[in-house]
Design an enzyme around this catalytic site. Sequence first.
Site, PDB file in Angstrom:
ATOM      1  N   HIS A   1      -7.325  -1.370 -12.921  1.00  0.00           N
ATOM      2  CA  HIS A   1      -6.502  -2.324 -13.675  1.00  0.00           C
ATOM      3  C   HIS A   1      -6.334  -3.632 -12.917  1.00  0.00           C
ATOM      4  CE1 HIS A   1      -2.624  -0.293 -11.938  1.00  0.00           C
ATOM      5  NE2 HIS A   1      -3.072  -1.191 -11.120  1.00  0.00           N
ATOM      6  N   HIS A   2      -6.734  -3.647 -11.645  1.00  0.00           N
ATOM      7  CA  HIS A   2      -6.734  -4.906 -10.900  1.00  0.00           C
ATOM      8  C   HIS A   2      -8.009  -5.700 -11.150  1.00  0.00           C
ATOM      9  CE1 HIS A   2      -3.161  -3.947  -8.463  1.00  0.00           C
ATOM     10  NE2 HIS A   2      -3.554  -2.704  -8.666  1.00  0.00           N
TER      11      HIS A   2
ATOM     12  N   ASP B   1      12.683  18.082  16.255  1.00  0.00           N
ATOM     13  CA  ASP B   1      11.852  16.891  16.381  1.00  0.00           C
ATOM     14  C   ASP B   1      10.703  17.037  15.401  1.00  0.00           C
ATOM     15  OD1 ASP B   1      10.430  14.574  17.306  1.00  0.00           O
ATOM     16  OD2 ASP B   1      11.397  14.802  19.237  1.00  0.00           O
TER      17      ASP B   1
ATOM     18  N   THR C   1       7.191   7.464 -14.092  1.00  0.00           N
ATOM     19  CA  THR C   1       8.089   6.443 -13.555  1.00  0.00           C
ATOM     20  C   THR C   1       9.337   6.342 -14.425  1.00  0.00           C
ATOM     21  OG1 THR C   1       6.072   5.288 -12.915  1.00  0.00           O
ATOM     22  CG2 THR C   1       8.128   4.080 -12.699  1.00  0.00           C
TER      23      THR C   1
ATOM     24  N   ARG D   1      -2.001 -18.723  -8.929  1.00  0.00           N
ATOM     25  CA  ARG D   1      -1.531 -18.302  -7.607  1.00  0.00           C
ATOM     26  C   ARG D   1      -2.581 -18.647  -6.568  1.00  0.00           C
ATOM     27  NH1 ARG D   1      -2.325 -11.705  -7.433  1.00  0.00           N
ATOM     28  NH2 ARG D   1      -1.381 -11.896  -5.376  1.00  0.00           N
TER      29      ARG D   1
ATOM     30  N   LYS E   1      11.790   9.166 -13.885  1.00  0.00           N
ATOM     31  CA  LYS E   1      12.646   8.969 -12.716  1.00  0.00           C
ATOM     32  C   LYS E   1      13.801   8.025 -13.036  1.00  0.00           C
ATOM     33  CE  LYS E   1       9.588   9.608  -8.748  1.00  0.00           C
ATOM     34  NZ  LYS E   1      10.411  10.303  -7.808  1.00  0.00           N
TER      35      LYS E   1
ATOM     36  N   TRP F   1      -4.429 -11.100   1.244  1.00  0.00           N
ATOM     37  CA  TRP F   1      -4.338  -9.722   1.757  1.00  0.00           C
ATOM     38  C   TRP F   1      -5.337  -8.807   1.065  1.00  0.00           C
ATOM     39  CZ3 TRP F   1      -2.329  -4.741   0.225  1.00  0.00           C
ATOM     40  CH2 TRP F   1      -2.026  -4.634  -1.128  1.00  0.00           C
TER      41      TRP F   1
ATOM     42  N   SER G   1      17.408   8.328  -4.459  1.00  0.00           N
ATOM     43  CA  SER G   1      17.705   9.663  -4.985  1.00  0.00           C
ATOM     44  C   SER G   1      18.690  10.427  -4.092  1.00  0.00           C
ATOM     45  CB  SER G   1      16.424  10.486  -5.127  1.00  0.00           C
ATOM     46  OG  SER G   1      15.507   9.842  -5.954  1.00  0.00           O
TER      47      SER G   1
ATOM     48  N   HIS H   1      -4.095   0.357  -4.950  1.00  0.00           N
ATOM     49  CA  HIS H   1      -3.084   0.799  -5.902  1.00  0.00           C
ATOM     50  C   HIS H   1      -2.213   1.932  -5.356  1.00  0.00           C
ATOM     51  CE1 HIS H   1      -0.807   0.660  -9.476  1.00  0.00           C
ATOM     52  NE2 HIS H   1      -0.712   1.963  -9.310  1.00  0.00           N
TER      53      HIS H   1
ATOM     54  N   TYR I   1       2.308   2.633  -4.309  1.00  0.00           N
ATOM     55  CA  TYR I   1       3.201   3.787  -4.369  1.00  0.00           C
ATOM     56  C   TYR I   1       3.607   4.245  -2.977  1.00  0.00           C
ATOM     57  CZ  TYR I   1       2.185   3.496  -9.195  1.00  0.00           C
ATOM     58  OH  TYR I   1       2.083   2.995 -10.448  1.00  0.00           O
TER      59      TYR I   1
ATOM     60  N   SER J   1      -2.563   3.996  12.983  1.00  0.00           N
ATOM     61  CA  SER J   1      -1.139   4.304  13.134  1.00  0.00           C
ATOM     62  C   SER J   1      -0.632   5.110  11.935  1.00  0.00           C
ATOM     63  CB  SER J   1      -0.358   3.001  13.266  1.00  0.00           C
ATOM     64  OG  SER J   1       1.011   3.218  13.049  1.00  0.00           O
ATOM     65  N   SER J   2      -0.919   4.616  10.729  1.00  0.00           N
ATOM     66  CA  SER J   2      -0.402   5.283   9.530  1.00  0.00           C
ATOM     67  C   SER J   2      -0.969   6.684   9.382  1.00  0.00           C
ATOM     68  CB  SER J   2      -0.774   4.493   8.275  1.00  0.00           C
ATOM     69  OG  SER J   2      -0.177   3.247   8.286  1.00  0.00           O
TER      70      SER J   2
ATOM     71  N   HIS K   1       1.601 -13.831   5.138  1.00  0.00           N
ATOM     72  CA  HIS K   1       2.835 -13.369   4.502  1.00  0.00           C
ATOM     73  C   HIS K   1       2.592 -12.032   3.791  1.00  0.00           C
ATOM     74  CE1 HIS K   1       6.344 -13.151   1.908  1.00  0.00           C
ATOM     75  NE2 HIS K   1       5.521 -13.018   0.879  1.00  0.00           N
TER      76      HIS K   1
ATOM     77  N   GLU L   1      -1.494   2.318  -2.455  1.00  0.00           N
ATOM     78  CA  GLU L   1      -0.677   1.633  -1.462  1.00  0.00           C
ATOM     79  C   GLU L   1       0.642   1.153  -2.071  1.00  0.00           C
ATOM     80  OE1 GLU L   1      -0.728   1.106   1.673  1.00  0.00           O
ATOM     81  OE2 GLU L   1       0.734  -0.526   1.835  1.00  0.00           O
TER      82      GLU L   1
HETATM   83  C1  HEM Z   1      11.435 -13.313   1.672  1.00  0.00           C
HETATM   84  C2  HEM Z   1      11.242 -13.504   0.402  1.00  0.00           C
HETATM   85  C3  HEM Z   1       9.843 -13.678  -0.168  1.00  0.00           C
HETATM   86  C4  HEM Z   1       9.359 -14.807  -0.724  1.00  0.00           C
HETATM   87  C5  HEM Z   1      10.092 -16.120  -0.895  1.00  0.00           C
HETATM   88  C6  HEM Z   1       8.015 -14.557  -1.125  1.00  0.00           C
HETATM   89  C7  HEM Z   1       7.202 -15.488  -1.746  1.00  0.00           C
HETATM   90  C8  HEM Z   1       5.864 -15.345  -1.960  1.00  0.00           C
HETATM   91  C9  HEM Z   1       4.997 -16.332  -2.493  1.00  0.00           C
HETATM   92  C10 HEM Z   1       5.428 -17.685  -3.012  1.00  0.00           C
HETATM   93  C11 HEM Z   1       3.741 -15.831  -2.484  1.00  0.00           C
HETATM   94  C12 HEM Z   1       2.485 -16.586  -2.809  1.00  0.00           C
HETATM   95  C13 HEM Z   1       1.778 -16.099  -3.945  1.00  0.00           C
HETATM   96  C14 HEM Z   1       0.497 -16.822  -4.063  1.00  0.00           C
HETATM   97  O1  HEM Z   1       0.355 -17.950  -3.549  1.00  0.00           O
HETATM   98  O2  HEM Z   1      -0.370 -16.225  -4.700  1.00  0.00           O
HETATM   99  C15 HEM Z   1       3.816 -14.508  -1.984  1.00  0.00           C
HETATM  100  C16 HEM Z   1       2.758 -13.656  -1.857  1.00  0.00           C
HETATM  101  C17 HEM Z   1       2.884 -12.303  -1.537  1.00  0.00           C
HETATM  102  N1  HEM Z   1       4.049 -11.637  -1.200  1.00  0.00           N
HETATM  103 FE1  HEM Z   1       5.868 -12.452  -1.027  1.00  0.00          FE
HETATM  104  N2  HEM Z   1       7.697 -13.284  -0.830  1.00  0.00           N
HETATM  105  C18 HEM Z   1       8.800 -12.689  -0.259  1.00  0.00           C
HETATM  106  C19 HEM Z   1       8.922 -11.370   0.136  1.00  0.00           C
HETATM  107  C20 HEM Z   1       7.932 -10.404  -0.016  1.00  0.00           C
HETATM  108  C21 HEM Z   1       8.099  -8.991   0.202  1.00  0.00           C
HETATM  109  C22 HEM Z   1       9.385  -8.281   0.613  1.00  0.00           C
HETATM  110  C23 HEM Z   1       6.918  -8.422  -0.036  1.00  0.00           C
HETATM  111  C24 HEM Z   1       6.722  -6.923   0.058  1.00  0.00           C
HETATM  112  C25 HEM Z   1       5.628  -6.305   0.195  1.00  0.00           C
HETATM  113  C26 HEM Z   1       5.958  -9.479  -0.396  1.00  0.00           C
HETATM  114  C27 HEM Z   1       4.613  -9.309  -0.674  1.00  0.00           C
HETATM  115  C28 HEM Z   1       3.735 -10.310  -1.001  1.00  0.00           C
HETATM  116  C29 HEM Z   1       2.318 -10.139  -1.236  1.00  0.00           C
HETATM  117  C30 HEM Z   1       1.537  -8.830  -1.155  1.00  0.00           C
HETATM  118  C31 HEM Z   1       1.777 -11.397  -1.564  1.00  0.00           C
HETATM  119  C32 HEM Z   1       0.350 -11.699  -1.931  1.00  0.00           C
HETATM  120  C33 HEM Z   1      -0.356 -12.424  -0.877  1.00  0.00           C
HETATM  121  C34 HEM Z   1      -1.741 -12.675  -1.318  1.00  0.00           C
HETATM  122  O3  HEM Z   1      -1.935 -13.001  -2.490  1.00  0.00           O
HETATM  123  O4  HEM Z   1      -2.630 -12.508  -0.492  1.00  0.00           O
HETATM  124  N3  HEM Z   1       6.619 -10.677  -0.365  1.00  0.00           N
HETATM  125  N4  HEM Z   1       5.127 -14.230  -1.660  1.00  0.00           N
HETATM  126 CU   LIG Z   2      -2.396  -1.255  -9.308  1.00  0.00          CU
END
Ligand code: HEM
Ligand SMILES: [Cu+2]
Length: 661
Positions: free
Chosen positions: A304-305, A109, A330, A452, A333, A144, A270, A255, A259, A171-172, A80, A257
């Site tokens: 800070h992480h 283009d 921030t 978490r 803005k 992640w 904007s 970090h 931004y 790609s990026s 996720h 990332e």
């Molecule tokens: C569709 C709605 C979303 C729900 C319900 C949701 C829910 C969650 C939940 C419950 C976790 C687990 C946290 C954990 O167990 O530590 C999580 C992790 C995460 N979510 Fe979402 N999320 C959603 C959308 C997004 C979006 C749009 C992003 C944008 C980048 C995102 C980025 C992340 C990241 C980076 C993690 C951390 C995964 C990790 O700890 O490895 N999520 N999310």
């Molecule tokens: Cu950070």
Amino acid sequence: MSHSTTTPRRSVFSRPTAETGFSSWITTTDHKKIGIMYFFTVLVFFFLGGVESGVIRAQLAQAENSLVTAEIYNQAFTMHGITMVFLVVMPLSAAFFNYLIPLQVGARDVAFPRLNAFSYWMYLFGGIFLYSSFLLGGAPNGSWVGYAPLSLDSVSNMAFYAIGLQLLGVSSLSAAVNFITTILNMRAPGMTFMRMPMFIWMSLVTNFLLLFAMPIIAVALFMLQFDTVFGAQFFNPATGGDPILWQHLFWLFGHPEVYIMILPAMGIVSEVLPVFSRKPLFGYAAVAFAGAAIGFIGFGVWAHHMFTSAIGPVARSAFALSTMFIAVPTGIKIFNWVFTMWGGKLRFTTPMLFAIGFVSMFTIGGLSGVTHAVVPHNAQQHDTYYVVAHFHYVLFGGALFGLISGIYYWFPKVTGRLMDEKLGKLHFWTWLLGFNLTFGPMHMSGLLGQPRRTAILPAELGGAVELYNLMSSIGLLVLVVSALVFLFNLITSIRSGVASGPDPWDARTLEWLSASPPKHYNFDTIPSVSHRDEFWHRKYAEDEAGQPVAVPAGASSEHVEPDAAHAREAEVGDGTDAAHDGVDGGHIHMPDPSYWPLVMCLGFLPLAYGLLGPTPWLIVIGVVWVIIGYFGWVIEPVAEGDDDDPVVEDPAATRSGVAAH
Ligand code: HEM
Ligand SMILES: [Cu+2]
């Protein structure tokens, strides 16, 4: 010897010519088509990432639940996070870069159209590679952030992470080089830095961040891969390696990332806020420089992480300070967006609602971010759901709201039709409700101690935490319904939305000068820019009281044409035949389609699977394939030389050349 007449003939090195149908899409080098391909691919991955969040929320809806195993839970939240970051938010920004950057800077283009196609295919195959892990023994399960030594344990799973992100990084990076070059070199005559649309400013900063941040994660991922696949010992403390090294490298990328994900959305709002406030952006220069400042400072706050790792009190203090400091640009803005709306004639269209949603939700996420910067607070909050609440307010309430605002705003430019406003508003309000219901309670459950990344919600945390989790899970259901409303609106509006005309919002920037959808070559004549918000100034003049009065149509072209012609002669005269820029002046040269970006990218797939370890011979196939693809790319002619611009030399010149010898 070089004086032979070359007759164009079709070979594998000829360029394809299809303009419609499937093959036109897989060979396209048109930035607009590539942007659309990014968009639809993102929708698919967003669906998958949403399913994974469904698994997480279903499991946590009840205390001591045993719906899925811990292993499945780990794969679900890891994939996720990876999906939402690398396969949704970043490429959705790339969809906007692709579609809009050439249009907004008044170009035909991007600088390197084939490289642009290459970026898309690398993204697609990187995503497919990552998801194929589900079928090949298990998806990545170490989050992640891939912290060592945990990520060293599960050999094959995290190898997918190490290699998959590497593909996405290629790609990026290639996209970043392309967009930076396009913005720096291909702006329309007269478009100085201080006249660029704010989305272009933020795109420029974002792509520089990519340019500097992606190589860091590339190095870290290579080291991780050496550890997991080849048994190197960079991060293994048992043999003298250092897991803290992984954290430094990861967050030095990670970090910035954040931004990279938020700045494009900031650029979008904007653009949207001024149009629907009928006012120019308040403090243009401050907003631009604040974006650049965020880009710089963003590289100086990574630790800070790591306040809860052993980095020592001096490092903690320094990084606490730098982190609080980044709140300054921030905040600048945020104030400028508010002042843009202040006293404006606001129109609450769907794009405007999402832009306002962005500002408010992002502010909440920013404030909880400042609390993380306070070290004793951080020690309390670290790895609880408070952090999960925080980053979703920034990345979902922020980045995603901003990007969705952009979808509603530019949809008429891409399709020539408007999205339905009633459904759009329904989408917005349910999205806002569902979002806050899902992530708001996580602040509380986190402060009450819910950790978490654990599959079980322990009952001893108490009934309040259980209730908060149930609310979160119900919130996700609201979000799902809301997403379906959006999807329905999107599909029906593509087919039967109200025709929009070129400028439905009375907008300010150059892309609205072109047709909707824009012609293949974007503009009949490359526009010449003499103002910030050029397009608005072509439509309006100011009376003595400083109030805008509409310039009658027709008069407007009078008004700009004279110095337009000048500027063009002055600035396009870099070897380009000026006549070729106009339709009536002659033929417009557009980049031809090409198979080679796709062919070359396909070679990275066997290479990537080979690098997983069990089938090393695939590496050889992959490398040879990529090299062949590379040479095909280099050798193919610049243009399909048959029609109106033959690459045939003038026979008379050839004869006289021969005679002279
Ligand atoms: C569709 C709605 C979303 C729900 C319900 C949701 C829910 C969650 C939940 C419950 C976790 C687990 C946290 C954990 O167990 O530590 C999580 C992790 C995460 N979510 Fe979402 N999320 C959603 C959308 C997004 C979006 C749009 C992003 C944008 C980048 C995102 C980025 C992340 C990241 C980076 C993690 C951390 C995964 C990790 O700890 O490895 N999520 N999310
Ligand atoms: Cu950070």
